[in-house]
Write a protein that holds these residues in place. Structure first.
Motif, PDB file in Angstrom:
ATOM      1  N   ILE A   1       0.867  -1.187   0.000  1.00 27.03           N
ATOM      2  CA  ILE A   1       0.000   0.000   0.000  1.00 27.03           C
ATOM      3  C   ILE A   1       0.898   1.229   0.000  1.00 27.03           C
ATOM      4  CG2 ILE A   1      -1.739   1.269   1.329  1.00 27.03           C
ATOM      5  CD1 ILE A   1      -2.329  -1.638   2.586  1.00 27.03           C
ATOM      6  N   ILE A   2       0.615   2.171  -0.903  1.00 29.19           N
ATOM      7  CA  ILE A   2       1.393   3.428  -0.922  1.00 29.19           C
ATOM      8  C   ILE A   2       0.519   4.509  -0.301  1.00 29.19           C
ATOM      9  CG2 ILE A   2       2.808   4.961  -2.314  1.00 29.19           C
ATOM     10  CD1 ILE A   2       2.499   2.971  -4.637  1.00 29.19           C
ATOM     11  N   GLY A   3       0.911   5.013   0.851  1.00 26.84           N
ATOM     12  CA  GLY A   3       0.168   6.072   1.537  1.00 26.84           C
ATOM     13  C   GLY A   3      -0.398   5.578   2.854  1.00 26.84           C
ATOM     14  N   GLY A   4       0.024   6.250   3.935  1.00 30.73           N
ATOM     15  CA  GLY A   4      -0.410   5.823   5.277  1.00 30.73           C
ATOM     16  C   GLY A   4      -1.453   6.737   5.880  1.00 30.73           C
ATOM     17  N   GLY A   5      -2.462   7.143   5.075  1.00 26.14           N
ATOM     18  CA  GLY A   5      -3.590   7.941   5.577  1.00 26.14           C
ATOM     19  C   GLY A   5      -4.781   7.035   5.862  1.00 26.14           C
ATOM     20  N   PRO A   6      -5.970   7.634   6.076  1.00 25.81           N
ATOM     21  CA  PRO A   6      -7.156   6.835   6.418  1.00 25.81           C
ATOM     22  C   PRO A   6      -7.463   5.728   5.398  1.00 25.81           C
ATOM     23  CG  PRO A   6      -7.604   9.155   6.757  1.00 25.81           C
ATOM     24  CD  PRO A   6      -6.246   9.082   6.117  1.00 25.81           C
ATOM     25  N   ALA A   7      -7.260   6.002   4.103  1.00 25.25           N
ATOM     26  CA  ALA A   7      -7.563   4.986   3.091  1.00 25.25           C
ATOM     27  C   ALA A   7      -6.575   3.829   3.196  1.00 25.25           C
ATOM     28  CB  ALA A   7      -7.507   5.605   1.692  1.00 25.25           C
ATOM     29  N   GLY A   8      -5.283   4.146   3.166  1.00 23.11           N
ATOM     30  CA  GLY A   8      -4.248   3.105   3.204  1.00 23.11           C
ATOM     31  C   GLY A   8      -4.293   2.301   4.495  1.00 23.11           C
ATOM     32  N   LEU A   9      -4.544   2.984   5.608  1.00 22.63           N
ATOM     33  CA  LEU A   9      -4.563   2.271   6.895  1.00 22.63           C
ATOM     34  C   LEU A   9      -5.741   1.302   6.964  1.00 22.63           C
ATOM     35  CD1 LEU A   9      -3.625   5.243   9.249  1.00 22.63           C
ATOM     36  CD2 LEU A   9      -2.186   3.264   8.692  1.00 22.63           C
ATOM     37  N   ALA A  10      -6.911   1.737   6.462  1.00 21.33           N
ATOM     38  CA  ALA A  10      -8.082   0.840   6.490  1.00 21.33           C
ATOM     39  C   ALA A  10      -7.782  -0.423   5.702  1.00 21.33           C
ATOM     40  CB  ALA A  10      -9.305   1.556   5.916  1.00 21.33           C
ATOM     41  N   ALA A  11      -7.132  -0.270   4.558  1.00 18.16           N
ATOM     42  CA  ALA A  11      -6.791  -1.437   3.739  1.00 18.16           C
ATOM     43  C   ALA A  11      -5.738  -2.292   4.445  1.00 18.16           C
ATOM     44  CB  ALA A  11      -6.285  -0.972   2.372  1.00 18.16           C
ATOM     45  N   ALA A  12      -4.725  -1.643   5.021  1.00 20.22           N
ATOM     46  CA  ALA A  12      -3.627  -2.395   5.652  1.00 20.22           C
ATOM     47  C   ALA A  12      -4.146  -3.271   6.797  1.00 20.22           C
ATOM     48  CB  ALA A  12      -2.566  -1.422   6.178  1.00 20.22           C
ATOM     49  N   TYR A  13      -4.941  -2.679   7.678  1.00 21.14           N
ATOM     50  CA  TYR A  13      -5.426  -3.456   8.831  1.00 21.14           C
ATOM     51  C   TYR A  13      -6.356  -4.580   8.388  1.00 21.14           C
ATOM     52  CZ  TYR A  13      -3.292  -0.297  12.213  1.00 21.14           C
ATOM     53  OH  TYR A  13      -2.381   0.407  12.960  1.00 21.14           O
TER      54      TYR A  13
ATOM     55  N   HIS B   1      -5.775  -0.396 -16.579  1.00 23.60           N
ATOM     56  CA  HIS B   1      -5.088  -1.447 -17.345  1.00 23.60           C
ATOM     57  C   HIS B   1      -4.479  -2.544 -16.472  1.00 23.60           C
ATOM     58  CE1 HIS B   1      -5.732   1.202 -20.656  1.00 23.60           C
ATOM     59  NE2 HIS B   1      -5.088   2.160 -20.028  1.00 23.60           N
ATOM     60  N   ASN B   2      -4.662  -2.437 -15.147  1.00 25.32           N
ATOM     61  CA  ASN B   2      -4.054  -3.435 -14.247  1.00 25.32           C
ATOM     62  C   ASN B   2      -5.069  -3.827 -13.186  1.00 25.32           C
ATOM     63  OD1 ASN B   2      -1.035  -3.191 -14.995  1.00 25.32           O
ATOM     64  ND2 ASN B   2      -1.725  -1.091 -14.702  1.00 25.32           N
ATOM     65  N   SER B   3      -5.628  -5.019 -13.310  1.00 19.60           N
ATOM     66  CA  SER B   3      -6.667  -5.406 -12.347  1.00 19.60           C
ATOM     67  C   SER B   3      -6.090  -5.632 -10.948  1.00 19.60           C
ATOM     68  CB  SER B   3      -7.392  -6.662 -12.833  1.00 19.60           C
ATOM     69  OG  SER B   3      -6.445  -7.699 -12.987  1.00 19.60           O
ATOM     70  N   HIS B   4      -4.773  -5.757 -10.819  1.00 15.57           N
ATOM     71  CA  HIS B   4      -4.187  -5.982  -9.500  1.00 15.57           C
ATOM     72  C   HIS B   4      -3.598  -4.690  -8.892  1.00 15.57           C
ATOM     73  CE1 HIS B   4      -0.837  -6.137 -12.274  1.00 15.57           C
ATOM     74  NE2 HIS B   4      -0.061  -5.840 -11.249  1.00 15.57           N
ATOM     75  N   ILE B   5      -3.814  -3.558  -9.554  1.00 12.69           N
ATOM     76  CA  ILE B   5      -3.404  -2.272  -8.956  1.00 12.69           C
ATOM     77  C   ILE B   5      -4.672  -1.452  -8.711  1.00 12.69           C
ATOM     78  CG2 ILE B   5      -2.035  -0.172  -9.177  1.00 12.69           C
ATOM     79  CD1 ILE B   5      -0.165  -1.634 -11.049  1.00 12.69           C
ATOM     80  N   TYR B   6      -4.879  -1.090  -7.467  1.00 10.19           N
ATOM     81  CA  TYR B   6      -6.086  -0.375  -7.059  1.00 10.19           C
ATOM     82  C   TYR B   6      -5.721   1.050  -6.646  1.00 10.19           C
ATOM     83  CZ  TYR B   6      -7.971  -5.118  -6.549  1.00 10.19           C
ATOM     84  OH  TYR B   6      -8.380  -6.413  -6.767  1.00 10.19           O
ATOM     85  N   ALA B   7      -6.700   1.944  -6.678  1.00 10.93           N
ATOM     86  CA  ALA B   7      -6.510   3.279  -6.087  1.00 10.93           C
ATOM     87  C   ALA B   7      -7.711   3.558  -5.190  1.00 10.93           C
ATOM     88  CB  ALA B   7      -6.387   4.344  -7.162  1.00 10.93           C
ATOM     89  N   ILE B   8      -7.437   4.155  -4.032  1.00 10.61           N
ATOM     90  CA  ILE B   8      -8.494   4.414  -3.034  1.00 10.61           C
ATOM     91  C   ILE B   8      -8.262   5.780  -2.378  1.00 10.61           C
ATOM     92  CG2 ILE B   8      -8.951   1.983  -2.534  1.00 10.61           C
ATOM     93  CD1 ILE B   8      -7.218   2.189  -0.034  1.00 10.61           C
ATOM     94  N   GLY B   9      -9.339   6.336  -1.850  1.00 11.40           N
ATOM     95  CA  GLY B   9      -9.228   7.593  -1.102  1.00 11.40           C
ATOM     96  C   GLY B   9      -9.145   8.811  -2.014  1.00 11.40           C
TER      97      GLY B   9
ATOM     98  N   PRO C   1     -17.568  12.852  -2.901  1.00  9.24           N
ATOM     99  CA  PRO C   1     -16.738  13.828  -2.204  1.00  9.24           C
ATOM    100  C   PRO C   1     -15.501  13.178  -1.596  1.00  9.24           C
ATOM    101  CG  PRO C   1     -18.785  13.391  -0.990  1.00  9.24           C
ATOM    102  CD  PRO C   1     -18.909  12.704  -2.300  1.00  9.24           C
ATOM    103  N   LYS C   2     -14.427  13.955  -1.518  1.00 10.24           N
ATOM    104  CA  LYS C   2     -13.147  13.417  -1.032  1.00 10.24           C
ATOM    105  C   LYS C   2     -13.067  13.669   0.462  1.00 10.24           C
ATOM    106  CE  LYS C   2     -10.922  13.285  -5.464  1.00 10.24           C
ATOM    107  NZ  LYS C   2      -9.716  13.429  -6.247  1.00 10.24           N
ATOM    108  N   LEU C   3     -13.484  12.671   1.228  1.00 10.52           N
ATOM    109  CA  LEU C   3     -13.636  12.796   2.675  1.00 10.52           C
ATOM    110  C   LEU C   3     -13.078  11.559   3.365  1.00 10.52           C
ATOM    111  CD1 LEU C   3     -17.345  14.039   2.673  1.00 10.52           C
ATOM    112  CD2 LEU C   3     -15.295  15.438   2.960  1.00 10.52           C
ATOM    113  N   THR C   4     -12.755  11.712   4.644  1.00 11.66           N
ATOM    114  CA  THR C   4     -12.179  10.597   5.403  1.00 11.66           C
ATOM    115  C   THR C   4     -13.080   9.351   5.431  1.00 11.66           C
ATOM    116  OG1 THR C   4     -10.758  11.983   6.728  1.00 11.66           O
ATOM    117  CG2 THR C   4     -11.475   9.921   7.742  1.00 11.66           C
TER     118      THR C   4
END
Ligand SMILES: Cc1cc2nc3c(=O)[nH]c(=O)nc-3n(C[C@H](O)[C@H](O)[C@H](O)COP(=O)(O)OP(=O)(O)OC[C@H]3O[C@@H](n4cnc5c(N)ncnc54)[C@H](O)[C@@H]3O)c2cc1C
Ligand SMILES: NC(=O)c1ccc[n+]([C@@H]2O[C@H](COP(=O)([O-])OP(=O)(O)OC[C@H]3O[C@@H](n4cnc5c(N)ncnc54)[C@H](O)[C@@H]3O)[C@@H](O)[C@H]2O)c1
Length: 445
Positions: A8-20, A290-298, A306-309
């Motif tokens: 996961i690239i990015g340790g904000g609310p989106a990345g942390l939710a995915a990591a845990y 173009h990459n089903s195994h690369i995701y983007a979140i947040g 809207p871009k919110l926590t």
């Protein structure tokens, strides 16, 4: 080269939710952060702002009760309030990092970029993974004008050691309104400079006008139709120069003209990831095109929501299910509440009154002046107003706009009513503690 199930690239609310979520399911997980662990929201966004707002709310509550049992309006001691903010924010980075380590999520500090669609580099370290999640968020957009080096951002404001005597905000969105309300309550002379006459575009414009009127009465000056051309430094402060000879002397200029995605450092082309100026393009499974195994979140995602926590957290949890293959359905967002934490607060969810007015066969709008309702009269709010949109066929509430000091609590009750499709009859079967804002709910249908 180290291999993980997921990076996961990015340790904000989106990345942390995915990591845990992924770690809890037994995946080997690495997370990369190049600044403060925890990301924007707890370090330089929602949470520090809301701590500062605590004093602003207390001052406003006292102001409303002048001649109703409270004498003298308190003043805000900014250094003390800032110390209270630091009490919270100073520990976020370390506690977030410790939490990740406790759960055996492997952490890397540095800026990540793609080498190819399965490989990332952080400094000298090369990492590979089966799945990669981009959760790099956004940063403030700074106007490219002469004197741009003097522009400050919301991050600077939320760290002010002293409140300047005069503060100018460029922009008429969330950040400008919220921080202007705080600066004004803290005693600064505040100007909000907007390049047109439209504020808070996503909100009910009648209620926006009422909010603007209240903020004007509190002392904020709204300078509209001003295109900021330059910032000039003087011996005592700065001059904001605009069209039609506009000149404003001030001590600090906060640029609040929106936020832009953190994508430049990622070398997206190396993994054939597409992006536009709103962020990374994804399909309705949050997979890059173009990459089903690369995701983007947040916040880094280009999308209409809207871009919110809470949206970032929702997407983080959704992607966990996608990677675990426990859910193959496209993402389905609930109705999302949005809220401007000014004085008072302005909230919105679902179908707006403006949209409802276009289709009167389908919708009915209850326009309610709440000022004399017991809940609002008790705290002597000068003005409280709600518009409730009801779907004619079902009698369900499908949209709400709410202007009040209590809008932050009320909008979440409405989020629940709308998302659970609770009818007036079902609500009548519930008993709420009385007298509270929630015990009014039955009167909105
Ligand atoms: C002043 C302000 C007030 C706000 N108030 C609210 C509010 O009241 N309510 C609300 O819901 N939302 C609010 N928001 C929005 C909220 O902060 C964001 O929606 C939320 O933080 C998004 O989470 P995220 O994880 O997507 O991104 P972020 O929290 O921005 O996290 C992304 C992380 O990725 C890191 N990163 C970036 N590029 C790289 C790279 N190449 N390599 C490694 N790491 C990288 C960044 O340093 C950052 O820590 C506010 C925002 C601001 C600025
Ligand atoms: N309460 C909350 O939930 C909250 C609070 C703060 C921030 N946020 C998040 O942060 C985002 C960014 O907030 P924001 O206020 O910076 O952005 P915004 O998109 O809400 O508002 C940007 C403002 O800048 C103006 N603007 C744009 N370009 C301009 C230019 N060239 N010159 C002058 N003015 C210009 C726009 O007209 C608009 O009024 C929000 O959209 C939201 O996602 C949320």
């Amino acid at each position: 080269m180290t291999k993980f199930d997921v990076i996961i690239i990015g340790g904000g609310p989106a990345g942390l939710a995915a990591a845990y979520g992924l770690k809890a399911a037994g995946k080997s997980v690495a997370i990369i952060e190049n600044d403060l662990w925890g990301g924007t929201c707890p370090n330089r966004g929602c949470d520090p702002k809301k701590i500062l707002l605590a004093a602003v709310e207390a001052k406003a509550a006292s102001q409303h009760l002048q001649k109703y049992g409270i004498q003298n309006v308190p003043t805000i001691n900014w250094p003390e309030l800032m110390a209270s903010k630091h009490d919270y924010t100073d520990g976020i980075n370390d506690s977030t990092l410790a939490g990740l380590k406790d759960e055996q999520v492997i952490t890397f500090h540095g800026t990540a970029h793609f080498i190819d669609d399965q490989t990332l580099q952080v400094a000298e370290t090369i990492l590979t993974a089966t799945d990669i999640i981009i959760a790099t968020g956004q940063r403030p957009n700074l106007l490219a004008i002469p004197g741009e080096q003097y522009l400050l951002t919301s991050t600077d404001f939320l760290d002010f050691a002293e409140m300047p005597q005069r503060v100018a905000f460029i922009g008429g969105g969330y950040v400008a309104f919220e921080l202007a309300a705080i600066a004004n309550a803290a005693g600064a002379e505040v100007h909000l400079i907007q390049h047109n006459q439209h504020f808070l575009k996503a909100f009910d414009q009648d209620l926006v006008q009422e909010l603007v009127e209240q903020l004007k009465q509190q002392g904020i000056q709204f300078d509209t139709d001003i295109e900021t051309k330059a910032i000039r430094k003087t011996t005592t402060g700065f001059v904001v120069e605009g069209n039609s000879g506009y000149q404003l002397d001030t001590d600090a200029v906060i640029c609040a003209t929106g936020r832009i995605p953190n994508i430049e450092d990622l070398a997206l082309a190396a993994a054939h990831i597409e992006a536009d100026r709103h962020g990374i393009k994804v399909n309705d499974h949050l997979q890059t095109l173009h990459n089903s195994h690369i995701y983007a979140i947040g916040d880094v995602v280009s999308r209409t929501q809207p871009k919110l926590t809470p949206v970032a957290g929702f997407e983080g949890r959704y992607v966990v299910q996608q990677i675990l293959k426990t859910d193959k359905a496209p993402i389905n967002y609930p109705v999302i509440p949005t809220l401007v934490y000014a004085t008072p607060k302005l909230a919105q969810i679902g179908v707006s009154a403006q949209v409802a007015a276009q289709d009167t066969d389908k919708y009915q709008v209850h326009d309610l002046d709440l000022t004399h309702w017991f809940t609002y009269q008790r705290i002597r709010e000068p003005h409280a107003h709600a518009k409730i949109v009801i779907e004619q066929a079902t009698g369900l509430i499908v949209g709400v706009s709410f202007l009040s000091e209590l809008a932050d609590e009320m909008i979440n009750y409405f989020a629940n009513l709308i998302n659970q499709q609770i009818t007036a009859e079902q609500l009548a079967q519930q008993i709420f503690a009385y007298p509270t804002p929630a015990s009014d709910l039955g009167y909105f249908y």
